[in-house]
Design an enzyme around this catalytic site. Sequence first.
Site, PDB file in Angstrom:
ATOM      1  N   GLY A 246     -51.832  77.793 -63.483  1.00 53.62           N
ATOM      2  CA  GLY A 246     -50.881  77.863 -62.397  1.00 53.62           C
ATOM      3  C   GLY A 246     -50.881  76.586 -61.578  1.00 53.62           C
ATOM      4  N   GLY A 250     -55.932  72.997 -61.595  1.00 54.36           N
ATOM      5  CA  GLY A 250     -56.811  72.000 -62.201  1.00 54.36           C
ATOM      6  C   GLY A 250     -56.497  71.756 -63.657  1.00 54.36           C
ATOM      7  N   LYS A 251     -55.339  72.238 -64.113  1.00 56.15           N
ATOM      8  CA  LYS A 251     -55.020  72.118 -65.539  1.00 56.15           C
ATOM      9  C   LYS A 251     -54.816  70.676 -65.972  1.00 56.15           C
ATOM     10  CE  LYS A 251     -50.099  73.174 -64.715  1.00 56.15           C
ATOM     11  NZ  LYS A 251     -50.244  73.195 -63.244  1.00 56.15           N
ATOM     12  N   HIS A 287     -51.980  61.120 -59.781  1.00 51.28           N
ATOM     13  CA  HIS A 287     -52.226  61.268 -61.218  1.00 51.28           C
ATOM     14  C   HIS A 287     -52.543  59.910 -61.845  1.00 51.28           C
ATOM     15  CE1 HIS A 287     -51.121  65.452 -62.564  1.00 51.28           C
ATOM     16  NE2 HIS A 287     -50.833  65.504 -61.273  1.00 51.28           N
ATOM     17  N   ARG A 288     -51.788  58.891 -61.468  1.00 54.57           N
ATOM     18  CA  ARG A 288     -51.993  57.569 -62.060  1.00 54.57           C
ATOM     19  C   ARG A 288     -53.355  57.003 -61.686  1.00 54.57           C
ATOM     20  NH1 ARG A 288     -45.966  55.101 -60.786  1.00 54.57           N
ATOM     21  NH2 ARG A 288     -44.931  55.919 -62.650  1.00 54.57           N
TER      22      ARG A 288
END
Length: 416
Positions: A246, A250-251, A287-288
């Site tokens: 979800g 942490g996926k 994310h980067r």
Amino acid sequence: MELTLLGTGTPEGLPRPGCPCAACAVSVGPRSRAATSLLVDGALLLDLTPGAVLAGARAGHSLAGVRQVLLTHPHDGPPVELPPGLPAAGRVPDGQELAVISGHRVRAVPMDAPGTGYEVTGPDGSRLLYLPPGGAPAGWGSPGAGASPSPAGFAGVGVGQRPYDTVVADVLGRPEALARLRASGAAGPTTDVIAVHLDHDIPPGRELERRCAAAGARTVPDGTTVTVGDYHAVPDLPRRTLVLGGARSGKSFEAERRLAGFPEVVYVATGGSRDGDAEWAARVGLHRERRPAGWRTAETCELAPLLVEGGPPLLIDCLALWLTDAMDRAGAWDDAVWAGRGRKELAERVAELVAAVRATRRTVVAVSNEVGSGIVPATPSGRRFRDELGRLNHAVAAECEHVLLVVAGQAVVLKD
């Protein structure tokens, strides 16, 4: 060359003294770990730690035959007392080589953090590389740029030289160190990679084993003796993995962690950029920042061509955003278009993707949202997206060897 791991934990050991965390609470008995220390052929001791003599005795080895004691990193806290009969502990200057009276040759490998790594060549020609906690070899380019060892400080794999037989390193704390070794050819398919300097940030047991296996490494209990050069297979890395979860589960972090030890990865961002959306830009930036420097980013929803062509591993993040784009192209948000051509066009695009996942020969980790347990959307288009994403996840999972569900940062194996 015989290697005994007297300890496999961080300098603080595991459990950490006085630490009330859950991992320390279960790190008892065979799961406890002393500070990492290596005994090579009973003659060379790498890192002198408290209780080294007792640890050696428990492993069935005496330190009476040790001819050289070398340290890899600064030791905080009270000084470690040198047991009677052992030579004084020291460190070899970076890039220098030391010949031990036992017939071993030791080369000091410069690190990108405080400490020294050691390349040990045994009398039989077998080769061991031991890296300090938090350390990776310095002086290399990024894995994606054709990295090569620094000739001044690291022998690596020269002409006619094979990869290391065994690598003992902080695999989970510095996975990019392993990626650099693989990129340079210093670690190959038959290299036995043993994870040490293990801390309380990862629960012992199956979760620790899973994290190591994802990096192509293994752990051993304190006191284990291994023969350098013997091949020890780790569980085969699944070629296709689907990571479900979800929002904020942490996926994405779990998916990135599973490829952190690979020298090259193509990060496929299906969300693209959104002009004028500062919050989305901040998400993309986070994310980067946590991706390894050697990874390459491709912002595209054209996944099938990437899956069909050869190349380094793919990390696809995420299928939910890919589906959003696919539904945009098919006009599937409009009820009338959906009832006409939209359903058929979307089904064809999904079938193309699933077929590419089935046929790919690349290592692939795909991320997707698990939305089936949430509130039923209030609009027909929202319910349509939920249903189509569920079908897409179902179809992709059927083509993957490994499927994980991440809940509150904890990975639950659904298919293995």
